[in-house]
Design a protein around this motif. Structure first.
Motif, PDB file in Angstrom:
ATOM      1  N   HIS A  25       0.828  -1.280   0.007  1.00  0.00           N
ATOM      2  CA  HIS A  25       0.043  -0.060   0.007  1.00  0.00           C
ATOM      3  C   HIS A  25       0.720   1.385   0.007  1.00  0.00           C
ATOM      4  O   HIS A  25       0.614   2.330  -0.375  1.00  0.00           O
ATOM      5  N   PHE A  76      -0.071   4.130  -2.667  1.00  0.00           N
ATOM      6  CA  PHE A  76      -0.481   5.470  -2.015  1.00  0.00           C
ATOM      7  C   PHE A  76       0.376   6.437  -2.521  1.00  0.00           C
ATOM      8  O   PHE A  76       0.021   7.430  -3.075  1.00  0.00           O
ATOM      9  N   TRP A 112      -0.490   7.091  -6.249  1.00  0.00           N
ATOM     10  CA  TRP A 112      -1.839   7.733  -6.407  1.00  0.00           C
ATOM     11  C   TRP A 112      -1.482   9.142  -5.886  1.00  0.00           C
ATOM     12  O   TRP A 112      -1.985  10.140  -6.785  1.00  0.00           O
ATOM     13  N   PRO A 139      -9.758   2.329  -6.357  1.00  0.00           N
ATOM     14  CA  PRO A 139      -9.204   2.536  -5.195  1.00  0.00           C
ATOM     15  C   PRO A 139      -9.704   1.254  -4.346  1.00  0.00           C
ATOM     16  O   PRO A 139      -8.817   0.561  -3.563  1.00  0.00           O
ATOM     17  N   VAL A 140     -10.861   0.809  -4.458  1.00  0.00           N
ATOM     18  CA  VAL A 140     -11.290  -0.358  -3.687  1.00  0.00           C
ATOM     19  C   VAL A 140     -10.519  -1.626  -4.606  1.00  0.00           C
ATOM     20  O   VAL A 140     -10.137  -2.490  -3.579  1.00  0.00           O
ATOM     21  N   TRP A 157      -7.643  -1.982  -6.096  1.00  0.00           N
ATOM     22  CA  TRP A 157      -6.424  -1.996  -5.630  1.00  0.00           C
ATOM     23  C   TRP A 157      -6.109  -2.234  -4.187  1.00  0.00           C
ATOM     24  O   TRP A 157      -5.075  -2.913  -3.605  1.00  0.00           O
ATOM     25  N   THR A 158      -6.835  -1.576  -3.259  1.00  0.00           N
ATOM     26  CA  THR A 158      -6.773  -1.769  -1.885  1.00  0.00           C
ATOM     27  C   THR A 158      -6.952  -3.471  -1.651  1.00  0.00           C
ATOM     28  O   THR A 158      -6.057  -4.063  -0.913  1.00  0.00           O
ATOM     29  N   TYR A 180      -3.646  -5.032  -3.374  1.00  0.00           N
ATOM     30  CA  TYR A 180      -2.457  -5.122  -2.760  1.00  0.00           C
ATOM     31  C   TYR A 180      -2.214  -5.535  -1.178  1.00  0.00           C
ATOM     32  O   TYR A 180      -1.557  -6.266  -0.862  1.00  0.00           O
ATOM     33  N   THR A 181      -3.602  -5.607  -0.381  1.00  0.00           N
ATOM     34  CA  THR A 181      -3.840  -6.314   0.727  1.00  0.00           C
ATOM     35  C   THR A 181      -3.515  -7.792   0.395  1.00  0.00           C
ATOM     36  O   THR A 181      -2.903  -8.537   1.423  1.00  0.00           O
TER      37      THR A 181
END
Length: 107
Positions: A14, A18, A21, A48-49, A51-52, A55-56
């Motif tokens: 992240h 981040f 972004w 964003p959702v 990629w979150t 990445y998680t």
């Protein structure tokens, strides 16, 4: 103490996401939104959702590899090295695409 490793590995991807972004946040409305996109292209609010979640999952998977292969052992060097290389390339893509306005990056 193991929870700290779990959180660290999971959060690491992240950081670059981040940063990518943050560096390109002005290019999205100024350039990307004006591109001609197919009708099936998802709304920018989805990214964003997505990629979150990605990445998680990537970060947690890297923790599982690290944990299962005994930390930074010789068995873990190749898979974690490949993961690290992939992660760096993944982080490099937004500045190249958005910053350079380079559509050839996706073709």
């Amino acid at each position: 103490r193991m929870w700290a490793y779990t959180v660290g590995f999971t959060v690491l991807p992240h950081v670059g996401g981040f940063l990518g972004w943050f560096l390109n946040r002005k290019e999205i409305p100024a350039w990307y939104e004006k591109l001609k996109k197919p009708s099936w292209c998802p709304s920018r609010r989805v990214f964003p959702v997505a990629w979150t979640v990605l990445y998680t999952g990537m970060g947690y998977a890297s923790y599982l590899v690290w944990n299962d292969l005994g930390g930074c052992s010789s068995k873990a060097i190749v898979p974690l090295g490949l993961y690290g290389a992939q992660l760096v390339l993944n982080w490099a893509w937004p500045p190249l695409f958005f910053g350079a306005h380079n559509l050839n990056m996706v073709m």
